[in-house]
Design a protein around this motif. Sequence first.
Motif, mmCIF file in Angstrom:
data_model
loop_
_atom_site.group_PDB
_atom_site.id
_atom_site.type_symbol
_atom_site.label_atom_id
_atom_site.label_comp_id
_atom_site.label_asym_id
_atom_site.label_seq_id
_atom_site.Cartn_x
_atom_site.Cartn_y
_atom_site.Cartn_z
ATOM 1 N N VAL A 113 8.804 -8.062 3.835
ATOM 2 C CA VAL A 113 9.574 -8.637 2.731
ATOM 3 C C VAL A 113 8.873 -8.287 1.417
ATOM 4 C CG1 VAL A 113 10.510 -10.541 4.094
ATOM 5 C CG2 VAL A 113 8.335 -10.833 2.879
ATOM 6 N N ILE A 114 9.588 -8.508 0.319
ATOM 7 C CA ILE A 114 9.019 -8.285 -1.014
ATOM 8 C C ILE A 114 8.320 -9.564 -1.451
ATOM 9 C CG2 ILE A 114 9.553 -7.725 -3.413
ATOM 10 C CD1 ILE A 114 12.107 -6.341 -2.402
ATOM 11 N N ASN A 115 7.054 -9.448 -1.806
ATOM 12 C CA ASN A 115 6.350 -10.634 -2.313
ATOM 13 C C ASN A 115 5.971 -10.505 -3.781
ATOM 14 O OD1 ASN A 115 4.318 -8.752 -2.133
ATOM 15 N ND2 ASN A 115 2.788 -10.190 -1.325
ATOM 16 N N ASP A 116 6.151 -9.321 -4.356
ATOM 17 C CA ASP A 116 5.916 -9.129 -5.798
ATOM 18 C C ASP A 116 6.910 -8.083 -6.279
ATOM 19 O OD1 ASP A 116 4.882 -8.209 -8.352
ATOM 20 O OD2 ASP A 116 3.044 -9.300 -7.860
ATOM 21 N N ALA A 117 7.991 -8.564 -6.889
ATOM 22 C CA ALA A 117 9.093 -7.667 -7.261
ATOM 23 C C ALA A 117 8.684 -6.588 -8.255
ATOM 24 C CB ALA A 117 10.261 -8.486 -7.805
ATOM 25 N N PRO A 118 7.940 -6.887 -9.334
ATOM 26 C CA PRO A 118 7.566 -5.806 -10.263
ATOM 27 C C PRO A 118 6.744 -4.707 -9.595
ATOM 28 C CG PRO A 118 7.261 -7.940 -11.302
ATOM 29 C CD PRO A 118 7.564 -8.201 -9.865
ATOM 30 N N SER A 169 -3.440 -4.358 4.546
ATOM 31 C CA SER A 169 -4.532 -3.919 3.683
ATOM 32 C C SER A 169 -4.178 -2.620 2.946
ATOM 33 C CB SER A 169 -5.795 -3.728 4.522
ATOM 34 O OG SER A 169 -6.860 -3.259 3.730
ATOM 35 N N LEU A 170 -3.531 -1.686 3.631
ATOM 36 C CA LEU A 170 -3.119 -0.442 2.973
ATOM 37 C C LEU A 170 -2.093 -0.698 1.875
ATOM 38 C CD1 LEU A 170 -2.798 1.974 6.038
ATOM 39 C CD2 LEU A 170 -4.514 2.060 4.227
ATOM 40 N N LEU A 171 -1.117 -1.520 2.160
ATOM 41 C CA LEU A 171 -0.076 -1.803 1.160
ATOM 42 C C LEU A 171 -0.648 -2.548 -0.037
ATOM 43 C CD1 LEU A 171 2.866 -2.796 3.534
ATOM 44 C CD2 LEU A 171 2.542 -0.637 2.314
ATOM 45 N N ASP A 172 -1.636 -3.402 0.211
ATOM 46 C CA ASP A 172 -2.279 -4.088 -0.918
ATOM 47 C C ASP A 172 -3.045 -3.102 -1.788
ATOM 48 O OD1 ASP A 172 -1.223 -6.451 -0.002
ATOM 49 O OD2 ASP A 172 -3.064 -7.120 0.981
ATOM 50 N N GLU A 173 -3.669 -2.095 -1.155
ATOM 51 C CA GLU A 173 -4.356 -1.065 -1.946
ATOM 52 C C GLU A 173 -3.366 -0.276 -2.799
ATOM 53 O OE1 GLU A 173 -6.723 1.438 0.464
ATOM 54 O OE2 GLU A 173 -8.010 -0.172 1.230
ATOM 55 N N TYR A 174 -2.169 -0.056 -2.276
ATOM 56 C CA TYR A 174 -1.138 0.655 -3.034
ATOM 57 C C TYR A 174 -0.483 -0.239 -4.089
ATOM 58 C CZ TYR A 174 -1.334 3.954 0.888
ATOM 59 O OH TYR A 174 -1.746 4.841 1.850
ATOM 60 N N LYS A 175 -0.770 -1.532 -4.061
ATOM 61 C CA LYS A 175 -0.074 -2.515 -4.913
ATOM 62 C C LYS A 175 1.424 -2.370 -4.749
ATOM 63 C CE LYS A 175 -3.755 -2.880 -8.358
ATOM 64 N NZ LYS A 175 -4.128 -2.766 -9.793
ATOM 65 N N GLY A 177 3.507 -4.585 -3.470
ATOM 66 C CA GLY A 177 4.302 -5.799 -3.598
ATOM 67 C C GLY A 177 5.057 -6.150 -2.328
ATOM 68 N N ILE A 178 4.499 -5.788 -1.191
ATOM 69 C CA ILE A 178 5.157 -5.986 0.105
ATOM 70 C C ILE A 178 4.256 -6.851 0.979
ATOM 71 C CG2 ILE A 178 5.891 -4.840 2.236
ATOM 72 C CD1 ILE A 178 6.752 -2.476 0.524
ATOM 73 N N ALA A 179 4.867 -7.800 1.675
ATOM 74 C CA ALA A 179 4.162 -8.631 2.660
ATOM 75 C C ALA A 179 4.699 -8.299 4.041
ATOM 76 C CB ALA A 179 4.342 -10.112 2.357
ATOM 77 N N VAL A 180 3.803 -7.942 4.963
ATOM 78 C CA VAL A 180 4.197 -7.602 6.332
ATOM 79 C C VAL A 180 4.316 -8.899 7.127
ATOM 80 C CG1 VAL A 180 3.600 -6.311 8.400
ATOM 81 C CG2 VAL A 180 3.006 -5.392 6.139
ATOM 82 N N ARG A 181 5.492 -9.149 7.658
ATOM 83 C CA ARG A 181 5.705 -10.355 8.451
ATOM 84 C C ARG A 181 5.196 -10.196 9.886
ATOM 85 N NH1 ARG A 181 9.720 -13.859 6.416
ATOM 86 N NH2 ARG A 181 9.169 -14.217 4.226
ATOM 87 N N ARG A 182 5.532 -9.100 10.526
ATOM 88 C CA ARG A 182 5.089 -8.907 11.914
ATOM 89 C C ARG A 182 5.230 -7.442 12.304
ATOM 90 N NH1 ARG A 182 9.741 -11.782 11.869
ATOM 91 N NH2 ARG A 182 11.612 -10.834 12.770
#
Length: 341
Positions: A113-118, A169-175, A177-182
């Motif tokens: 899901v999107i956790n940070d839209a910008p 962790s990879l998506l957070d490094e890319y900033k 704005g995505i949260a992995v649910r499962r």
Amino acid sequence: MPKNLGPKALGLIAVVLLMLWGLTGFYRVQVDEQGVVLRFGQYVYDTGPGLHYHLPYPIETVIKPKVTRENRIVLGFRQVGGTSDARRDVAAESLMLTGDENIIDIDFSVVWVINDAPDFLFNLRDPQLAVQMAAESAMREVIGQTPIQVALTEGRQEIEIRTKDMLQSLLDEYKAGIAVRRVQLLKADPPAEVVDAFNDVQRARADRERLRNNAEAYRNAIIPEARGQGEQLLQEAEAYREEIVNRAEGDASRFDAVYQAYSAAKDVTTQRIYLETMEEVLGNVNKVILGTEGGPGVVPYLPLPEVQRRLTEGSTAGRDGAQGRTSTPGVSTNAQGRASQ
């Protein structure tokens, strides 16, 4: 525009148009959305659900991505046609190398899901592709550290958890704005080309495990019995040791008592020991007792074996007078005395 309109009418029209233009700044954000306001295409701020206002178009615009909607991607296969059962395998995504250098065929899905839209809108050009590539990379790294047997059996849940954490962790490094649910493993099998050989290996491993379990059961049955027998032998040896020690201590105590008695009365003790020794040595031997008292040429003589023999013969034959006719043993004649001498 009619030519007969005066300045007042033109001003009124301009005011109305201006009001209508101003009304274009109102916007509503739904509960599953997040409003992202752009001023001449540059991010300014974001808003939550409800009715909001921004500067009229084209000064400011708003983008409203769905931030609560779950997005799902699959890797390893693609749906073909409208049915869910029709699949086309994508070997480039599904075939992976395990930690023990085996090849495994894995299909899995990622829900995010999107956790940070910008960040989601402006840091990634293609968010779907970015999640797909990052998920494949994370899964390959986790599988590359996992033996194939673990990946096929009890390690599936751990693989899902580790892949999810690494992907996040990879998506957070890319900033992103995505949260992995499962992350969910849909299939984890050996490649179709070697599945028969792999099944043979699995059966061999199952036989090995069965034999190992039988050996463990036999060991669990034998070892307690052997320990019991060993404990019994130890107890018997301990009892024997105690017996020998006690006997030796008793003999030593008895010898010490004899020595103390001998020290107090040497002649008496010597005589007693001599008599006890003779009694023990001559207890079962035929004896002839010679008295120490007698006249000249006469030796007191008591033939006990002869007396015992005659008594036995008299009782066996039933002759009542045999014992009467036999002279009572007492003192022998001079000739006998001389013979004894």
